[in-house]
Design an enzyme around this catalytic site. Sequence first.
Site, PDB file in Angstrom:
ATOM      1  N   GLY A   1      37.817  43.550  35.850  1.00 31.99           N
ATOM      2  CA  GLY A   1      36.289  43.128  34.924  1.00 31.99           C
ATOM      3  C   GLY A   1      36.982  41.799  34.206  1.00 31.99           C
ATOM      4  O   GLY A   1      37.608  42.290  33.605  1.00 31.99           O
TER       5      GLY A   1
ATOM      6  N   HIS B   1      39.489  53.821  44.295  1.00 38.33           N
ATOM      7  CA  HIS B   1      39.516  52.593  43.682  1.00 38.33           C
ATOM      8  C   HIS B   1      39.801  54.105  42.113  1.00 38.33           C
ATOM      9  O   HIS B   1      39.355  53.271  41.157  1.00 38.33           O
ATOM     10  CB  HIS B   1      39.096  51.537  43.711  1.00 38.33           C
ATOM     11  CG  HIS B   1      39.468  50.843  42.097  1.00 38.33           C
ATOM     12  ND1 HIS B   1      40.672  50.546  42.045  1.00 38.33           N
ATOM     13  CD2 HIS B   1      38.071  49.750  41.834  1.00 38.33           C
ATOM     14  CE1 HIS B   1      40.257  49.222  41.436  1.00 38.33           C
ATOM     15  NE2 HIS B   1      39.596  49.095  41.098  1.00 38.33           N
TER      16      HIS B   1
ATOM     17  N   CYS C   1      40.691  41.639  41.853  1.00 41.95           N
ATOM     18  CA  CYS C   1      39.799  41.206  40.804  1.00 41.95           C
ATOM     19  C   CYS C   1      40.105  42.273  39.441  1.00 41.95           C
ATOM     20  O   CYS C   1      40.342  43.394  39.913  1.00 41.95           O
ATOM     21  CB  CYS C   1      39.145  40.600  41.237  1.00 41.95           C
ATOM     22  SG  CYS C   1      37.260  41.987  41.608  1.00 41.95           S
TER      23      CYS C   1
ATOM     24  N   CYS D   1      41.101  46.932  35.985  1.00 41.68           N
ATOM     25  CA  CYS D   1      41.184  47.208  37.624  1.00 41.68           C
ATOM     26  C   CYS D   1      42.605  46.844  38.164  1.00 41.68           C
ATOM     27  O   CYS D   1      43.480  47.019  38.993  1.00 41.68           O
ATOM     28  CB  CYS D   1      40.217  46.446  38.693  1.00 41.68           C
ATOM     29  SG  CYS D   1      39.021  46.732  38.654  1.00 41.68           S
TER      30      CYS D   1
END
Length: 387
Positions: A375, A343, A373, A86
């Site tokens: 993964g 997203h 944040c 991300c």
Amino acid sequence: MSDAVILSACRTAIGTSFKGALRDTHATELSVPVVAEAVLRSGIAPESFDDIVLAESLYGGGVLARYTALEVGMRGVPGVAVNRHCAGGLTSVMVSAANLRGGFDEAIVAGGVQSSSTAPGLVQRLDGTVEWRSESHRPTSDAPAHDMSITVGWNAARQAGITREDMDAWAYRSHVRAVAATSAGQFTDEIVPLKITTSDGSISTFDVDEHPRSNTSVERLAGLRVLHPEIEGFSITAGNSSGINDAAAAVAVASSDLASRLGLTPLAVVRGWAAVGVEPGETGTAAVAAIRKALQRTSLSPGEIDLWEINEAFASVPIAAVRALDLDEDRVNPWGSGCSLGHPVAASGTRMLTTLSHELARRGRGIAVAAMCAGGGMAAAVIIEAI
């Protein structure tokens, strides 16, 4: 040492994966027009760019950046693929800014591209050929590798004491803000219109984010089923989670020395950045650590920041950050975020910086932070300032 400045920033409108306007649009069809527009707006000749750095996620190989360079006529410009899940879209800007500040390059296009609708599936031979997706970390019972609703959303909610009502209220506010921003033309200058071929063969223009919902309400969100009813107290739903989306975003970053020589006016300067790693089960609160590290590096305090974009991978993520850093909610995600805008994984970070850069330029002052944040127990934050 020269600063790294943002000369231009643009993005596509964000599509809803698999059923939206971009469901048949390949990642290359998203990256090419956005990079071309970022270069055009920058005021720098295409052949003068040193590199293109594009984030991509879950594509299983290839370098979209080099493909894009060739398609837009930048044949002497190489390309590199960045993957920090991300946070890839932020990382592409971080890597580029480091090269510029170090004096190795003078102009780079940085960004990210996500086409979840058309991303190829991978196979791996185990006891036969099966669908396979790489894991961001070794899965555990409290942090599954392929279920971020638990690993990120639910864990963050529990760690920060966030209720279902807190998250639904945040998600509702996100939609309200995104719809209001769209109606007010907040995103008009940053969106590159795309020509899309529809199912009946006609051509349409796609230039408005399609994920925000004007008809949602706290009551509707409260009525949604939780994703894991078998887990006692589970509070994550599709409504207080981010969407699955398609989009691309790109910024032209250059050394301040080059911008000065060419008489170019930047949108913003990149003040600093940071990335962190935490235990995978703490991914949802990792943005706090990245923000703190970036602020420390730049000798700034949270109170000195005018605008925050903290990605709503799940509504629990920005809520946890607001509480941990004692932030003014009115300054956080003022135009919506993942729950409403969506997203598009690899593009989200650059999308956030694009929106912030345009707003800082409009104001002519201020400092902004984009953080998210990622993964596997990661997070990144980038700080930019108006010039």
